[in-house]
Structures are given as structure tokens and as C-alpha cells.
Design a protein around this motif. Structure first.
Motif, PDB file in Angstrom:
ATOM      1  N   GLY A 494       0.680  -1.261  -0.130  1.00  0.00           N
ATOM      2  CA  GLY A 494       0.358  -0.370   0.107  1.00  0.00           C
ATOM      3  C   GLY A 494       0.863   1.400  -0.025  1.00  0.00           C
ATOM      4  O   GLY A 494       1.887   1.224  -0.012  1.00  0.00           O
ATOM      5  N   ALA A 495       0.553   2.512  -0.277  1.00  0.00           N
ATOM      6  CA  ALA A 495       0.841   3.143  -0.327  1.00  0.00           C
ATOM      7  C   ALA A 495       0.730   3.782   1.256  1.00  0.00           C
ATOM      8  O   ALA A 495       0.167   4.198   1.704  1.00  0.00           O
ATOM      9  N   PRO A 496       2.843   4.200   1.588  1.00  0.00           N
ATOM     10  CA  PRO A 496       2.717   5.053   2.527  1.00  0.00           C
ATOM     11  C   PRO A 496       2.024   5.968   2.583  1.00  0.00           C
ATOM     12  O   PRO A 496       2.209   7.303   2.108  1.00  0.00           O
ATOM     13  N   LYS A 497       2.021   6.734   4.448  1.00  0.00           N
ATOM     14  CA  LYS A 497       1.438   8.335   4.239  1.00  0.00           C
ATOM     15  C   LYS A 497       2.256   9.688   3.890  1.00  0.00           C
ATOM     16  O   LYS A 497       3.464   8.923   3.926  1.00  0.00           O
ATOM     17  N   ILE A 498       1.752  10.030   3.576  1.00  0.00           N
ATOM     18  CA  ILE A 498       3.123  11.102   2.378  1.00  0.00           C
ATOM     19  C   ILE A 498       2.370  12.530   3.489  1.00  0.00           C
ATOM     20  O   ILE A 498       1.569  13.561   3.613  1.00  0.00           O
ATOM     21  N   LYS A 499       3.101  12.677   4.656  1.00  0.00           N
ATOM     22  CA  LYS A 499       3.482  13.701   5.712  1.00  0.00           C
ATOM     23  C   LYS A 499       2.776  15.152   5.134  1.00  0.00           C
ATOM     24  O   LYS A 499       2.239  16.309   5.512  1.00  0.00           O
ATOM     25  N   PHE A 500       4.089  15.409   4.452  1.00  0.00           N
ATOM     26  CA  PHE A 500       3.907  16.966   3.841  1.00  0.00           C
ATOM     27  C   PHE A 500       2.948  17.704   2.499  1.00  0.00           C
ATOM     28  O   PHE A 500       2.601  18.034   2.823  1.00  0.00           O
ATOM     29  N   LEU A 501       2.605  16.301   1.920  1.00  0.00           N
ATOM     30  CA  LEU A 501       1.060  16.671   1.062  1.00  0.00           C
ATOM     31  C   LEU A 501      -0.356  16.614   2.174  1.00  0.00           C
ATOM     32  O   LEU A 501      -1.372  17.943   1.949  1.00  0.00           O
ATOM     33  N   ASN A 502      -0.481  16.127   3.204  1.00  0.00           N
ATOM     34  CA  ASN A 502      -1.430  16.280   4.336  1.00  0.00           C
ATOM     35  C   ASN A 502      -1.583  17.857   4.919  1.00  0.00           C
ATOM     36  O   ASN A 502      -2.351  18.511   5.247  1.00  0.00           O
ATOM     37  N   LYS A 503       0.396  17.772   5.474  1.00  0.00           N
ATOM     38  CA  LYS A 503       0.500  19.710   5.859  1.00  0.00           C
ATOM     39  C   LYS A 503      -0.318  20.889   4.589  1.00  0.00           C
ATOM     40  O   LYS A 503      -0.790  21.134   5.325  1.00  0.00           O
ATOM     41  N   ASP A 504      -0.065  20.649   3.409  1.00  0.00           N
ATOM     42  CA  ASP A 504       0.108  21.381   2.548  1.00  0.00           C
ATOM     43  C   ASP A 504      -1.731  21.559   2.246  1.00  0.00           C
ATOM     44  O   ASP A 504      -2.467  22.888   2.002  1.00  0.00           O
ATOM     45  N   LEU A 505      -2.577  20.174   2.145  1.00  0.00           N
ATOM     46  CA  LEU A 505      -3.853  20.625   2.529  1.00  0.00           C
ATOM     47  C   LEU A 505      -4.256  21.026   3.472  1.00  0.00           C
ATOM     48  O   LEU A 505      -5.213  22.497   3.869  1.00  0.00           O
ATOM     49  N   VAL A 506      -3.852  20.797   5.336  1.00  0.00           N
ATOM     50  CA  VAL A 506      -4.412  21.258   5.595  1.00  0.00           C
ATOM     51  C   VAL A 506      -4.040  22.785   5.446  1.00  0.00           C
ATOM     52  O   VAL A 506      -4.851  23.939   6.162  1.00  0.00           O
ATOM     53  N   LYS A 507      -2.661  23.642   5.317  1.00  0.00           N
ATOM     54  CA  LYS A 507      -2.515  24.771   5.205  1.00  0.00           C
ATOM     55  C   LYS A 507      -3.936  25.511   3.722  1.00  0.00           C
ATOM     56  O   LYS A 507      -3.795  26.289   4.434  1.00  0.00           O
ATOM     57  N   ARG A 508      -4.093  24.849   3.218  1.00  0.00           N
ATOM     58  CA  ARG A 508      -4.463  25.321   1.515  1.00  0.00           C
ATOM     59  C   ARG A 508      -6.400  25.998   2.182  1.00  0.00           C
ATOM     60  O   ARG A 508      -7.190  26.523   2.128  1.00  0.00           O
ATOM     61  N   GLN A 509      -6.889  24.977   3.272  1.00  0.00           N
ATOM     62  CA  GLN A 509      -8.168  24.682   4.206  1.00  0.00           C
ATOM     63  C   GLN A 509      -8.357  25.562   5.058  1.00  0.00           C
ATOM     64  O   GLN A 509      -8.847  26.692   4.786  1.00  0.00           O
ATOM     65  N   LYS A 510      -6.831  25.931   5.958  1.00  0.00           N
ATOM     66  CA  LYS A 510      -7.353  27.494   6.642  1.00  0.00           C
ATOM     67  C   LYS A 510      -7.114  28.271   5.517  1.00  0.00           C
ATOM     68  O   LYS A 510      -7.453  29.928   5.869  1.00  0.00           O
ATOM     69  N   ASN A 511      -5.358  28.504   4.572  1.00  0.00           N
ATOM     70  CA  ASN A 511      -6.186  29.997   3.691  1.00  0.00           C
ATOM     71  C   ASN A 511      -7.434  30.119   3.181  1.00  0.00           C
ATOM     72  O   ASN A 511      -8.286  31.575   2.806  1.00  0.00           O
ATOM     73  N   ALA A 512      -8.244  29.098   3.184  1.00  0.00           N
ATOM     74  CA  ALA A 512      -9.230  28.835   2.485  1.00  0.00           C
ATOM     75  C   ALA A 512     -10.037  29.509   3.027  1.00  0.00           C
ATOM     76  O   ALA A 512     -11.284  30.596   3.350  1.00  0.00           O
ATOM     77  N   SER A 513     -10.349  29.335   4.672  1.00  0.00           N
ATOM     78  CA  SER A 513     -11.350  29.922   5.458  1.00  0.00           C
ATOM     79  C   SER A 513     -11.156  31.282   5.896  1.00  0.00           C
ATOM     80  O   SER A 513     -12.227  31.693   6.587  1.00  0.00           O
ATOM     81  N   ARG A 514      -9.614  31.595   6.259  1.00  0.00           N
ATOM     82  CA  ARG A 514      -9.436  32.461   6.199  1.00  0.00           C
ATOM     83  C   ARG A 514      -9.626  33.821   5.100  1.00  0.00           C
ATOM     84  O   ARG A 514     -10.461  34.624   5.512  1.00  0.00           O
ATOM     85  N   THR A 515     -10.278  33.505   4.424  1.00  0.00           N
ATOM     86  CA  THR A 515     -10.510  34.219   3.422  1.00  0.00           C
ATOM     87  C   THR A 515     -11.937  34.789   3.254  1.00  0.00           C
ATOM     88  O   THR A 515     -12.020  35.572   3.010  1.00  0.00           O
ATOM     89  N   VAL A 516     -12.485  33.435   3.407  1.00  0.00           N
ATOM     90  CA  VAL A 516     -13.967  33.287   3.592  1.00  0.00           C
ATOM     91  C   VAL A 516     -14.040  34.555   4.841  1.00  0.00           C
ATOM     92  O   VAL A 516     -15.235  35.268   4.867  1.00  0.00           O
ATOM     93  N   ALA A 517     -13.723  34.641   5.403  1.00  0.00           N
ATOM     94  CA  ALA A 517     -13.702  35.190   6.515  1.00  0.00           C
ATOM     95  C   ALA A 517     -13.301  36.383   6.809  1.00  0.00           C
ATOM     96  O   ALA A 517     -13.991  37.458   7.113  1.00  0.00           O
ATOM     97  N   ALA A 518     -12.409  37.164   6.265  1.00  0.00           N
ATOM     98  CA  ALA A 518     -12.121  38.156   5.631  1.00  0.00           C
ATOM     99  C   ALA A 518     -12.945  39.387   4.929  1.00  0.00           C
ATOM    100  O   ALA A 518     -13.612  40.053   5.221  1.00  0.00           O
ATOM    101  N   ILE A 519     -13.429  38.170   3.274  1.00  0.00           N
ATOM    102  CA  ILE A 519     -14.631  39.175   3.107  1.00  0.00           C
ATOM    103  C   ILE A 519     -16.367  38.340   4.052  1.00  0.00           C
ATOM    104  O   ILE A 519     -16.755  40.218   3.476  1.00  0.00           O
ATOM    105  N   GLN A 520     -16.734  38.356   4.819  1.00  0.00           N
ATOM    106  CA  GLN A 520     -17.777  37.950   5.847  1.00  0.00           C
ATOM    107  C   GLN A 520     -17.274  39.029   6.753  1.00  0.00           C
ATOM    108  O   GLN A 520     -18.225  40.358   7.119  1.00  0.00           O
ATOM    109  N   ALA A 521     -15.931  39.618   6.764  1.00  0.00           N
ATOM    110  CA  ALA A 521     -15.765  41.205   8.305  1.00  0.00           C
ATOM    111  C   ALA A 521     -15.995  42.704   7.286  1.00  0.00           C
ATOM    112  O   ALA A 521     -16.914  43.048   7.513  1.00  0.00           O
TER     113      ALA A 521
END
Length: 798
Positions: A494-521
Motif C-alpha cells: 500500500g501507499a505510505p502516508k505522505i506527511k508533507f502533502l497532508n500539511k499542504d492540504l491543511v494549509k490550503r483549507q486554513k487559507n480558504a477559511s481565512r479568506t472567507v472570514a475576511a470577506i465576511q468581515a
């Protein structure tokens, strides 16, 4: 006979005076002729204008010593870059040269180096005259070998300074060097740390493969090196490709340089004319099958294989060696020791039929003779890297072949990048019937040897990370990689867990939520400005913002990483096969240092370099003092848990050894060779066992005697100390015996002597209080005193 001998002997006595004068005259004449020759060479070099048909080295205005060295090394005719750049360099001008790989740039700067130092009468007392900087150690060794061959008849001293060698030995030789071939890091280290290493009289600085030096991150090192060197020098800068960073370096280090081949460097001559270039579209999971089939069908060829990372090189080399392809296999990557790298380079250079699996460390400048094929299993980072890779074949007008394997997602982007460099590459198709699948063999190797499985995991993660780090995202799309199939093609369950890609995904989701929060503000601020007095509107805005926040929390992942589910291993309930057990198995016989890196201990700090993390059930206790519920746990289990953690962290536990009289270590019980033990048959073995038991009994008896003696000594010492205490208490004046001053060894001894063993044994026991009648005066006085004291206490209470 005697008469003839007399006059002849007299002539021999007078002859040396004439010879001395004659020798002096010859020496003066020779010096004058050498000076005249050097002056003539200087004038010829300054006045030389190359004609159109210039081909032979003998037509150049160079010394006879250099011509002899070229002839000895079988260099007769010049290449285009040599015929164009050497006359300019001989005039002392700075040169900015660009030419395709394999065009003979090494001689283009070595001949001017030798000639300029020769014309300036450079000697050992003049110090360092020329420095040649190379990006890699292998290329530096190659340049040094050519320098020794061509300059064999010159009297200059040359040195090689590269990483991986003994620094102390290099320091001792540096003071005697006239020409130095070095890598940037080690040269800067000597300039900063070696006492007496001076470059004040430097005449020439040569930068070979300047673009590669800058690509490898040596820009700051080069700036520091240039600050150490004198400005009144001649600089020759050679590169296969001209980039913006190379142009900036040229502006900083060159004065009015003469450009040679710069305009046409990126034109049709970027690759050799005799090179047949092909590419084939192949999925990621079929690349190793294609490579294995290619090697099996080219057993009488010399093949150079390029992969992206060193971990891939090691995995492919180890697995293919175990599968025995029928041709010598070699590997070359940056993590090898210097001696191993030089051994691999020399073996491949001298071999007629071999396969060298390498990273891009072998892509620049190295001259491997008679390479038939260059196979690029992994796509190069850019078109320049492709040019350097295929340049290892078809060198010096000889023929060669290149094969590039591209994934379907890489085909369009790579073709467009190559067309910008005017590189024409033909598409060929690989027959599936001629391709042999090796997936089952790799799975078998991975199941039998945990080391192979570990290498496969590291190769998988290193390749995905390399694709993730490549700059051109139009070619390299990490989210479109079939990671599950790729892992299976490497023999992994099976494919081993790829740590740095998961971190990159979390960063993108955080940035997306911050962008939406800024627009709401911003929307809320505009709404408040429009109706600042209405509280109902503000409450509605607050409610809507809460709803938006809830919607934001439930947002789907970024569409660019929608296939990220492929990157984790799916666990489905079902029948457990041997491959499931293989994947669950810990790598027992791998070094514990590697295993401790793989295990996720929980409290470890996240590190970008640890890409693989195997989840581990929390059976071992991390801190027994911090958990109050473990009171009922036995001490034995706690000790075992600590031992397991120590083994996982530090490797195997220590071993108890004993030392003989000569200081040699031995185990407490050493096993005898079974063949020797059963020499006398079973009866002899039994007798040996009885003798061993009897010997152990004697040892125990002796140990018991020693223990009893030690117990007696302790008892006597205790008794002696008690008597000393009693003597000190009975003293009326309360005087404590003074200690004598310390002796020569620094020990302090009391004034009185210690009693001997006989005294201790013969001394009477201490007196005990006995119930005797108060017949004596002393006893009666004691009782009367006690009665008076008791009466006084009773009166005071009343």
C-alpha cells in the motif's frame, strides 16, 4: 702505454676549467634563448588572428611543452569552441563562453592556463597562479586528470581540493601549488581557515559549468570567493547554458568579456547533431517494467540511467542486483562517500558493457566514453537538465541515443519546453508484448527482506516529494499521480502516508477559511456603515455571519487536491493476506535508528524530513509517574516497558563482559564449539558437564568463605566504632581527639592508633546496667539526688 697515459691525464686536469666557462656561456645563451622564445610567444599570441580553416593545435601560438603534452594525450584537432576561445584567452582577455555539452570546454581553458603561467615565468616561489572551480567532485577529478596529462612537460605543481578528503593533508600541500582545481565549498573553507593560504598574486580564475554552480546553491559561496581574490586577474567563465543568473555573475566577475557562442547557445546546437532523441509515453507504475525490459534487451551496450532522487537509485540498484539482469550494474548518487563515488565513476569509465543508475550528479560535465544509451526514467526538471543528461552520449561527434519516459500528464508540457530550446524529439511506442512485468518479483523481495521494503517506502516518498517541489506545475502535477498503483509497482502492499502533502492540504483549507472570514468581515463592516443605528440589522448580520461560519466549516476540500484520498491507505475489512501481514510487520532487522525515525512516538517534534510515519498503538507507557491509574501494575511490567522503549530508541541493550589478566573482554559464559565439545562422544560430554558443575561448586565455596570473612570484618568494624563512641561519651572534659595534619597523599589520620584485631577480640564487653542493691556510697548518692529531684517536681506542680 705509460707515456700515453701521462699527457692524457694532464689534459683531463685542465679540461674542467674550460668546461666550466663553456657551461656558463651555454647557460647564459640558454637563458637568452628562453627569454627570446617567451617574448616571441607573447608577440605571436597578441598578434594572432585565427583564420577560417584553423583546426590543428600545432597552428596555435603555444609553447613546445604544451604541444608535446597534447600530442602525448592524442589531441590533434580542435573543436569549434576551442578554436574560437583559445586565441582570445591567450591574449589575456576575459571570456564568457557557452557551448553545448561534450564540445571540449575543458581544453579550452586548460591550454590558456598553462600558456599564460609559462609566459609569465611562474615558479614555485610565486605561489598560487590559477584556480579552476568545478561544481562537482567527479568533474573536478576529471579536469585534474586532463591537466596532468596535457601539462606533463611543464614544471608547474597542481593540486586537487574537493570535499571528502583529509583537510589536514590538503593544508600541508596548498602552499606549494601553482594551479588548483577545487569545488566551491572546500576552497572557501581553506580561504577562511588555512593559515598562509594566499591568493594575492592570482593570475587566472576559471569557472567551469557556471550555471550548475549557481543551480546547486553556491551563489553566496561564489560571492565570498570573489571577495578573497584580487581584481586584477583574468577570468574565464564556461557554461553549457546561459541563464539570467550566469549573466549576473558575469557582470560581477568579468571585465569587458568577449562573448563566445552565447547567441547560438540556445539554438539548434543545444544538443549534439549525432544524437538520436526519442520519447515514449508510459504510466508511472510501468516505468520499472520498461527499464528492466530495456536492460535485458541491451546486454551488450553501455547505458546511463537517470532517476530523480538518490533513494530511488538505491532501491532500483539493490532490487535489480538481486534479480541478476546479466550485465554489471553500478550506482552513483550524492549520499555516497567520496571513495565510493570515485570507484563507481572509474569502473563505468573503463567498462565496455555496464549500466550506471544515477541522479543528476552525473548529468554535468562528466566525460563517460562510448555511452550508447541515455535513459531518463524520470522526467528532467527543465529543458536545460534534459540537455545536460543527453549530453553524456554522442560526445565529440560520435553517435548516441537518448530515451525519455514521460507520463501522460507530462507529455504536452515537456514537449513545449523542449521546442522552446529548438530540440526535436521523436515519439516511439513500446510494445506491451516485449515488456516483462517485475511487480511480483519486487513484492517477493519486499516480503522476504524488510530492508528492501524500507528502501521502497523511502523511494516512493522521495519521488512524490521531488514532483511536489518542481517549479513547473504545468508539467509536474502531484495530485494526478497514481500513487496506489505506483506503490504496488515498487512491491509495497500500500501507499505510505505522505506527511508533507497532508500539511499542504491543511494549509490550503486554513487559507480558504481565512479568506472567507475576511470577506465576511468586510461585508459586516459595510453593513454597519450603511445602518449604524439599527440594532435589528446588526443582530441579523451576526446571525448570518454565524451561519456563514458554519457553512465555511463544512466547506469541501480544495478542488486542486480533490484526489488526495489516493494518498492515504484505505483499510477495508476482509481476509488478511500475507501482504497485509507484511505491511503490518515492523522492520525488525533494520537498524533501530531507522526504525525509531519511522515510528510516530507522539511527543516528537514534526520535522519536514520525516515523511513516513507508521501509526503505533499506545501499549507502552510514556511516563509512569504522570499516570495515577497504574498503581496495580507490577514492577516487572513497568521494567519491561522501559526496556522496550530503550531498545526502540537506542538500539540493542548492553552486554555484560568480564576481562582477563591481559585485558581482553569475554562473555560470562562463552559457548564452546559443538564439534569440539562432542569429540569424546556423549560420555565425554557428560564428564565435561560434571567437571563444569564441580568447578562451579568450588567457585561457590570460595565465594562463601570470602563472604563470611567480609561479614566478620564488618561486624568487628561495627563493634570498634561503637567502643570509640562510648569512649568519647565517657570523657569528663568532653574533649574530642584532634586530627593530625594531612600526610603526603592528602589523607587525615587521628592521633590515636586503631586497636589491633587481638585487642578487639580480648577487650571486655561493655558494662550493662544490672539491678544491684544500693550498698555503695556512690549508688546511695545517686538515689538521694533522684528523690530530691522528684520532690521538687511535685512541689512545683502544686
Amino acid at each position: 702505454m705509460a707515456d700515453q697515459a701521462g699527457p692524457s691525464s694532464m689534459k683531463q686536469l685542465k679540461k674542467p676549467r674550460k668546461n666550466v666557462k663553456h657551461g656558463l656561456r651555454l647557460a647564459k645563451a640558454k637563458k637568452l634563448s628562453e627569454k627570446q622564445q617567451i617574448d616571441a610567444l607573447e608577440r605571436a599570441a597578441m598578434e594572432f588572428e585565427p583564420r577560417d580553416g584553423l583546426q590543428a593545435f600545432s597552428d596555435l601560438p603555444i609553447s613546445e611543452l604544451s604541444k608535446k603534452g597534447l600530442k602525448k594525450s592524442f589531441f590533434v584537432n580542435m573543436t569549434d569552441i576551442q578554436a574560437t576561445s583559445i586565441p582570445v584567452s591567450l591574449k589575456g582577455k576575459d571570456v564568457l563562453a557557452a557551448a553545448r555539452t561534450g564540445s571540449g570546454k575543458t581544453l579550452a581553458f586548460l591550454i590558456p592556463t598553462l600558456e599564460i603561467l609559462y609566459r609569465r615565468k611562474w615558479g614555485p616561489q610565486d605561489g598560487l597562479g590559477a584556480v579552476i572551480i568545478s561544481p562537482t567532485r567527479e568533474l573536478a577529478v576529471q579536469i585534474f586528470d586532463v591537466l596532468r596529462s596535457v601539462g606533463a612537460f611543464h614544471s608547474f605543481s597542481a593540486g586537487l581540493v574537493i570535499g571528502g578528503k583529509n583537510l589536514k593533508d590538503e593544508r600541508e600541500r596548498l602552499a606549494r601549488m601553482n594551479i588548483l582545481v577545487a569545488t566551491p565549498g572546500r576552497l572557501l573553507q581553506h580561504m577562511d581557515q588555512t593559515f598562509g593560504f594566499e591568493c594575492d598574486n592570482l593570475q587566472l580564475l576559471i569557472l567551469d559549468e557556471a550555471d550548475r554552480i549557481l543551480d546547486m546553491g553556491f551563489s553566496k559561496t561564489l560571492s565570498a570567493l570573489l571577495s578573497h581574490l584580487p581584481k586584477s586577474r583574468q577570468t574565464l567563465l564556461f557554461s553549457a547554458t546561459q541563464t539570467q543568473s550566469v549573466s549576473q555573475l558575469a557582470r560581477l566577475s568579468l571585465k569587458d568579456p568577449v562573448p563566445i557562442g552565447v547567441d547560438g547557445a540556445s539554438g539548434s546546437s543545444a544538443t549534439p547533431h549525432a544524437l538520436a532523441q526519442h520519447y515514449s509515453v508510459c504510466t508511472l507504475d510501468k516505468k520499472l517494467d520498461v527499464l528492466w525490459s530495456f536492460i535485458k534487451t541491451h546486454l551488450h551496450s553501455k547505458v546511463l540511467v537517470f532517476l530523480s532522487t538518490g533513494k530511488q537509485v538505491r532501491f532500483v540498484f539493490e532490487t535489480f542486483c538481486k534479480m541478476h539482469p546479466g550485465i554489471p550494474l553500478l550506482h552513483l548518487h550524492g549520499k555516497q562517500k567520496q571513495s565510493a563515488r570515485l570507484t563507481m565513476y572509474t569502473r563505468f569509465t573503463s567498462s565496455q558493457h555496464a549500466v550506471l543508475i544515477a541522479t543528476d550528479i552525473a548529468a554535468r560535465g562528466l566525460d563517460f566514453p562510448s555511452v550508447d544509451w541515455v535513459v531518463q526514467v524520470d522526467a528532467p526538471e527543465d529543458a536545460d537538465t534534459y540537455i545536460h543528461r543527453v549530453g553524456r552520449t554522442a560526445r565529440y561527434e560520435s553517435s548516441g541515443n537518448g530515451l525519455l519516459l514521460l507520463m501522460p500528464s507530462e507529455e504536452e508540457g515537456m514537449k513545449a519546453a523542449l521546442e522552446k530550446k529548438s530540440i526535436k524529439i521523436d515519439n516511439i511506442k513500446i510494445r506491451p508484448s516485449k515488456t516483462q512485468s517485475i511487480q511480483n518479483q519486487l513484492q517477493k523481495l519486499s516480503f522476504q527482506d524488510p530492508e528492501i521494503k524500507y528502501l521502497g517506502q523511502r523511494a516512493f516518498v522521495s519521488y512524490v516529494r521531488s514532483v511536489h517541489l518542481y517549479k513547473d506545475k504545468s508539467i509536474f502535477k502531484v495530485n494526478e499521480l497514481p500513487v496506489e498503483k505506483f506503490a504496488e509497482s515498487l512491491g509495497l502492499p500500500g501507499a505510505p502516508k505522505i506527511k508533507f502533502l497532508n500539511k499542504d492540504l491543511v494549509k490550503r483549507q486554513k487559507n480558504a477559511s481565512r479568506t472567507v472570514a475576511a470577506i465576511q468581515a468586510e461585508i459586516e463592516a459595510e453593513a454597519k456603515q450603511e445602518s449604524p443605528d439599527s440594532e435589528d440589522d446588526s443582530e441579523e448580520a451576526a446571525v448570518s455571519s454565524d451561519d456563514d461560519a458554519l457553512a465555511t466549516a463544512a466547506l469541501p476540500p480544495d478542488p486542486e487536491v480533490k484526489d488526495d484520498s489516493k494518498l492515504s491507505i484505505s483499510t477495508k475489512p476482509g481476509v488478511r493476506t500475507k501482504y497485509d501481514r507484511m505491511f503490518e510487520r515492523k522492520n525488525q532487522n533494520i537498524l533501530s535508528a531507522h526504525y525509531s525515525k519511522l515510528v510516530d512516538h507522539g511527543d516528537a517534534v514534526d520535522d519536514e524530513e520525516d515523511f513516513i510515519t507508521l501509526k503505533r498503538s499506545n501499549h507502552d507507557l510514556s511516563d509512569t509517574d504522570a499516570i495515577p491509574e497504574i498503581d496495580n501494575l507490577s514492577k516487572r511490567k513497568l521494567k519491561l516497558s522501559r526496556t522496550k522503549r530503550a531498545v526502540a530508541k537506542y538500539g540493542q541493550l548492553g552486554q555484560k563482559l568480564i576481562f582477563d589478566d591481559e585485558g581482553n573482554p569475554h562473555e560470562i559464559y562463552e559457548m564452546v564449539d559443538p564439534a569440539e565439545f562432542y569429540k569424546g562422544g556423549l560420555e565425554g560430554a557428560k564428564e565435561a558437564g560434571k567437571a563444569f558443575v564441580e568447578g562451579e561448586k568450588d567457585k561457590l565455596k570460595g565465594a562463601d568463605v570470602v563472604d563470611k570473612m567480609e561479614a566478620k570484618d564488618k561486624k568487628r568494624e561495627k563493634k570498634r566504632k561503637r567502643k570509640e563512641r562510648e569512649k568519647g561519651i565517657d570523657r569528663d572534659d568532653g574533649h574530642i581527639p584532634e586530627l593530625a595534619p594531612p600526610d603526603d597523599d592528602g589523607y587525615i589520620s587521628p592521633e590515636f592508633d586503631l586497636p589491633s584485631e587481638d585487642d578487639v577480640e580480648c577487650s571486655p564487653p561493655p558494662l550493662k546496667r544490672s539491678r544491684r542493691p544500693a550498698s555503695t556510697k556512690e549508688d546511695s548518692k545517686g538515689f538521694e539526688d533522684e528523690e530530691e529531684l522528684a520532690l521538687q517536681l511535685l512541689r512545683n506542680r502544686r
